[in-house]
Motif scaffolding. Sequence first.
Motif, short mmCIF file in Angstrom:
data_model
loop_
_atom_site.label_atom_id
_atom_site.label_comp_id
_atom_site.label_asym_id
_atom_site.label_seq_id
_atom_site.Cartn_x
_atom_site.Cartn_y
_atom_site.Cartn_z
N THR A 104 1.21 -9.50 -0.78
CA THR A 104 -0.23 -9.68 -0.56
C THR A 104 -1.01 -8.41 -0.85
N THR A 105 -0.51 -7.27 -0.41
CA THR A 105 -1.20 -6.00 -0.65
C THR A 105 -1.26 -5.69 -2.14
N ALA A 106 -0.16 -5.86 -2.84
CA ALA A 106 -0.13 -5.60 -4.28
C ALA A 106 -1.04 -6.55 -5.04
N THR A 107 -1.05 -7.81 -4.63
CA THR A 107 -1.94 -8.78 -5.26
C THR A 107 -3.39 -8.38 -5.04
N GLY A 108 -3.70 -7.99 -3.82
CA GLY A 108 -5.06 -7.55 -3.50
C GLY A 108 -5.45 -6.33 -4.32
N LEU A 109 -4.53 -5.39 -4.48
CA LEU A 109 -4.80 -4.20 -5.27
C LEU A 109 -5.03 -4.57 -6.73
N MET A 110 -4.19 -5.46 -7.25
CA MET A 110 -4.35 -5.84 -8.66
C MET A 110 -5.72 -6.48 -8.90
N PHE A 111 -6.14 -7.37 -8.03
CA PHE A 111 -7.46 -7.99 -8.19
C PHE A 111 -8.58 -6.95 -8.05
N ASP A 127 -10.05 -17.65 -4.17
CA ASP A 127 -10.93 -17.48 -3.02
C ASP A 127 -10.33 -16.59 -1.95
N ASP A 128 -9.05 -16.29 -2.05
CA ASP A 128 -8.38 -15.49 -1.03
C ASP A 128 -8.66 -13.99 -1.14
N GLN A 129 -9.21 -13.51 -2.26
CA GLN A 129 -9.39 -12.07 -2.44
C GLN A 129 -10.30 -11.47 -1.37
N GLU A 130 -11.39 -12.15 -1.07
CA GLU A 130 -12.29 -11.63 -0.03
C GLU A 130 -11.55 -11.53 1.30
N GLU A 133 -9.05 -8.60 1.25
CA GLU A 133 -9.73 -7.32 1.46
C GLU A 133 -10.04 -7.11 2.94
N LYS A 134 -10.48 -8.16 3.62
CA LYS A 134 -10.81 -8.04 5.04
C LYS A 134 -9.56 -7.81 5.89
N LEU A 135 -8.49 -8.54 5.58
CA LEU A 135 -7.27 -8.45 6.39
C LEU A 135 -6.39 -7.26 6.03
N TYR A 136 -6.32 -6.93 4.73
CA TYR A 136 -5.38 -5.92 4.27
C TYR A 136 -6.07 -4.75 3.56
N GLY A 137 -7.37 -4.61 3.75
CA GLY A 137 -8.14 -3.59 3.04
C GLY A 137 -7.57 -2.19 3.17
N SER A 138 -7.17 -1.79 4.37
CA SER A 138 -6.64 -0.44 4.54
C SER A 138 -5.28 -0.29 3.86
N SER A 139 -4.48 -1.35 3.87
CA SER A 139 -3.19 -1.31 3.15
C SER A 139 -3.43 -1.25 1.64
#
Length: 188
Positions: A104-111, A127-130, A133-139
């Motif tokens: 999840t963190t890597a996916t969030g970073l890639m987006f 739709d999960d990117q927002e 970011e809210k849940l894993y933003g610091s990671s």
Amino acid sequence: MFTELTDLIDDVVRQFAPVRDMMDWAENEIRAARRRHPAHADTLHHSFALLTPTSDRMRTEFVYRGHARELLDRVAQGDDTRPGTAAEIVLAFSHASQTAPLNTTATGLMFRMWQKAFPDTPMDIDDDQEHREKLYGSSIDDAEAEARTKLAISGRVLGTIKCCGWHHGEPVACSYAPTQLPLGPNTA
């Protein structure tokens, strides 16, 4: 013999075409950066050497331009040009995703990096990117810092700029030029 020479020349021109395209993209990005940051126009003009592609995938125009744009903005802001760019991170994670699924963190970073590097090339972001970011933003922040460090290129620095007072064959009042200009671009 004439046919062999013609074939050789055609082959060289064909092989050089992608390099020529990238050089044109780099010059276009430098001109755009000079318009965005007019106070740093001279430094940006002399930043071409920083824009060396770091992946074969940078043969794709929007990928190369995103990489170059970030480096040029760093130059104008006085930031370190060595850390990996958002485009380099996207390419690294894209490559990694072919070996194993991204967490999840890597996916969030890639987006996140895609949005930074290629704002004019939308990706089908779910739709999960927002929520990511809210849940894993610091990671994601930590992963971004680590990726930029691991992808850093130690020699990607501007170095000492020397200018003869000519840019692209035209005399200029460059802040890096000597106060007395030579007679022409080839007399420095």
